[in-house]
Design a protein around this motif. Structure first.
Motif, mmCIF file in Angstrom:
data_model
loop_
_atom_site.group_PDB
_atom_site.id
_atom_site.type_symbol
_atom_site.label_atom_id
_atom_site.label_comp_id
_atom_site.label_asym_id
_atom_site.label_seq_id
_atom_site.Cartn_x
_atom_site.Cartn_y
_atom_site.Cartn_z
ATOM 1 N N GLY A 174 0.774 -1.230 0.000
ATOM 2 C CA GLY A 174 0.000 0.000 0.000
ATOM 3 C C GLY A 174 0.803 1.277 0.000
ATOM 4 N N TYR A 175 2.118 1.187 -0.263
ATOM 5 C CA TYR A 175 2.951 2.389 -0.288
ATOM 6 C C TYR A 175 3.018 2.954 -1.704
ATOM 7 N N SER A 176 2.964 4.282 -1.818
ATOM 8 C CA SER A 176 3.208 4.942 -3.092
ATOM 9 C C SER A 176 4.704 5.204 -3.232
ATOM 10 N N ILE A 177 5.141 5.565 -4.435
ATOM 11 C CA ILE A 177 6.576 5.630 -4.727
ATOM 12 C C ILE A 177 6.929 6.963 -5.363
ATOM 13 N N ASN A 178 7.944 7.599 -4.809
ATOM 14 C CA ASN A 178 8.537 8.794 -5.396
ATOM 15 C C ASN A 178 9.708 8.365 -6.271
ATOM 16 N N THR A 179 9.762 8.873 -7.490
ATOM 17 C CA THR A 179 10.836 8.484 -8.417
ATOM 18 C C THR A 179 11.830 9.609 -8.680
ATOM 19 N N ASP A 180 11.798 10.663 -7.838
ATOM 20 C CA ASP A 180 12.762 11.750 -8.016
ATOM 21 C C ASP A 180 14.190 11.266 -7.759
ATOM 22 N N PHE A 181 14.336 10.373 -6.778
ATOM 23 C CA PHE A 181 15.650 9.843 -6.435
ATOM 24 C C PHE A 181 15.567 8.314 -6.405
ATOM 25 N N GLY A 182 16.633 7.681 -6.893
ATOM 26 C CA GLY A 182 16.656 6.215 -6.912
ATOM 27 C C GLY A 182 18.077 5.700 -6.980
ATOM 28 N N GLY A 183 18.213 4.495 -7.490
ATOM 29 C CA GLY A 183 19.530 3.894 -7.601
ATOM 30 C C GLY A 183 20.332 4.480 -8.755
ATOM 31 N N HIS A 184 21.572 4.007 -8.887
ATOM 32 C CA HIS A 184 22.493 4.644 -9.825
ATOM 33 C C HIS A 184 23.716 3.777 -10.053
ATOM 34 N N GLY A 185 24.442 4.089 -11.116
ATOM 35 C CA GLY A 185 25.716 3.438 -11.348
ATOM 36 C C GLY A 185 26.744 3.844 -10.309
ATOM 37 N N VAL A 186 27.676 2.938 -10.024
ATOM 38 C CA VAL A 186 28.750 3.173 -9.048
ATOM 39 C C VAL A 186 30.063 2.702 -9.653
ATOM 40 N N GLY A 187 31.129 3.427 -9.389
ATOM 41 C CA GLY A 187 32.440 3.020 -9.908
ATOM 42 C C GLY A 187 33.540 3.857 -9.304
ATOM 43 N N ARG A 188 34.169 4.658 -10.127
ATOM 44 C CA ARG A 188 35.189 5.577 -9.624
ATOM 45 C C ARG A 188 34.562 6.774 -8.917
ATOM 46 N N THR A 189 33.282 7.029 -9.190
ATOM 47 C CA THR A 189 32.533 8.073 -8.517
ATOM 48 C C THR A 189 31.270 7.465 -7.916
ATOM 49 N N MET A 190 30.632 8.204 -7.022
ATOM 50 C CA MET A 190 29.479 7.680 -6.300
ATOM 51 C C MET A 190 28.242 7.575 -7.182
ATOM 52 N N HIS A 191 27.997 8.561 -8.007
ATOM 53 C CA HIS A 191 26.787 8.570 -8.821
ATOM 54 C C HIS A 191 27.140 8.583 -10.299
ATOM 55 N N GLY A 192 26.636 7.605 -11.020
ATOM 56 C CA GLY A 192 26.843 7.542 -12.457
ATOM 57 C C GLY A 192 25.637 6.898 -13.116
ATOM 58 N N ASP A 193 25.715 6.721 -14.413
ATOM 59 C CA ASP A 193 24.665 6.030 -15.161
ATOM 60 C C ASP A 193 24.831 4.515 -14.990
ATOM 61 N N PRO A 194 23.702 3.794 -15.058
ATOM 62 C CA PRO A 194 22.341 4.222 -15.343
ATOM 63 C C PRO A 194 21.575 4.583 -14.079
ATOM 64 N N HIS A 195 20.524 5.359 -14.246
ATOM 65 C CA HIS A 195 19.581 5.615 -13.150
ATOM 66 C C HIS A 195 18.728 4.366 -12.953
ATOM 67 N N VAL A 196 18.448 4.029 -11.698
ATOM 68 C CA VAL A 196 17.638 2.850 -11.370
ATOM 69 C C VAL A 196 16.413 3.330 -10.588
ATOM 70 N N PRO A 197 15.314 3.634 -11.268
ATOM 71 C CA PRO A 197 14.117 4.126 -10.574
ATOM 72 C C PRO A 197 13.515 3.043 -9.672
ATOM 73 N N ASN A 198 12.750 3.484 -8.687
ATOM 74 C CA ASN A 198 12.073 2.539 -7.802
ATOM 75 C C ASN A 198 10.684 2.156 -8.295
ATOM 76 N N ASP A 199 10.347 2.566 -9.501
ATOM 77 C CA ASP A 199 9.117 2.138 -10.161
ATOM 78 C C ASP A 199 9.389 2.142 -11.659
ATOM 79 N N GLY A 200 8.827 1.200 -12.364
ATOM 80 C CA GLY A 200 9.049 1.127 -13.800
ATOM 81 C C GLY A 200 8.393 -0.102 -14.395
ATOM 82 N N ARG A 201 8.567 -0.254 -15.693
ATOM 83 C CA ARG A 201 7.936 -1.361 -16.416
ATOM 84 C C ARG A 201 8.967 -2.445 -16.716
ATOM 85 N N ALA A 202 8.603 -3.671 -16.405
ATOM 86 C CA ALA A 202 9.475 -4.812 -16.704
ATOM 87 C C ALA A 202 9.744 -4.888 -18.200
#
Length: 255
Positions: free
Chosen positions: A164-192
């Motif tokens: 029963g929780y709704s989802i905000n997609t302004d912030f989500g997951g992300h690529g990680v490597g030499r820097t903390m935030h990179g591509d791709p964005h990983v939204p918390n809602d989306g279509r399979a």
């Protein structure tokens, strides 16, 4: 730009994952009733110094931040859910605390978050926290080559919506490597079946976060801390994972 890591590079990222997991373990254990959020930041800072690691937060100044973050760990309490800037606040019995931490070891970054109750929980809090954890597990379970980012997002959303929780997609997951935030964005809602295909060597942070009764957020006067618009509580779970030819590697596992 999306970068794929070699098996040797993923192996080189493991110390960062272990370090981030250890800092969250130590700071979580220290988060008792009466402990100041600034003390948790000091503990994390000392661990960074002793390990020869580098904070991913202290000088971080993205477009949405009012100024460089200035601390080394995010401490979000109750209706705060993301980017909680440590300040002079002593934890109280029943507080819902989310800790988010990222650091680099030997040039490789890992990022992870955990939510828990300080002292005695309110009745609704364990379900909220558990939903973020199960959503994270559901996404990791489908993090295999041949699937897509949308499959991760849909898995997270299915768990949240079932509770029963709704989802905000302004912030989500992300690529990680030499820097903390990179591509791709990983939204918390989306279509399979949609989005970037998962390939061996892709390293991403997956981070479901949900609010109890809203999906709207507001920013504190500190320019960083994000809170629910209606004052309801939030929870946040996150791991950095590497896609492989087989099962994904959870680089920040705390087990």
């Amino acid at each position: 730009m999306i970068e794929l890591r070699t098996p040797a590079e993923i192996e080189a990222m493991k110390p960062a994952g272990l370090f981030v997991a250890e800092v969250l373990r130590v700071t979580s254990a220290a988060a008792k009733v009466g402990v100041n959020l600034l003390e948790l930041d000091r503990i994390a800072h000392d661990l960074i110094r002793k390990a020869g690691a580098v904070s991913s937060y202290i000088d971080y100044h993205p477009s949405f931040g009012a100024s460089p973050f200035g601390k080394v760990i995010c401490t979000s309490v109750n209706d705060a859910v993301l980017h909680g800037l440590p300040h002079d606040y002593r934890l109280r019995d029943g507080d819902l605390l989310s800790l988010d931490f990222a650091a680099a070891v030997d040039g490789w970054v890992a990022d992870s978050a955990v939510s828990f109750i300080v002292g005695s929980p309110r009745a609704a809090d364990p379900r909220l926290i558990d939903t973020t954890r199960r959503a994270l597990d559901a996404a990791i379970a489908v993090a295999h080559p041949g699937n897509r980012i949308g499959d991760l997002s849909a898995a997270i959303a299915a768990v949240a919506h079932a509770e029963g929780y709704s989802i905000n997609t302004d912030f989500g997951g992300h690529g990680v490597g030499r820097t903390m935030h990179g591509d791709p964005h990983v939204p918390n809602d989306g279509r399979a079946g949609r989005g970037y295909p998962l390939r061996p060597g892709l390293v991403i942070a997956i981070e479901p976060w949900f609010l109890e009764t809203t999906d709207k957020i507001v920013t504190d006067a500190d320019g960083w801390t994000l809170r629910s618009a209606d004052g309801s509580r939030g929870a946040h779970s996150e791991h950095t994972i590497a896609i492989t030819d087989g099962d994904p590697i959870v680089l920040t596992a705390r087990d």
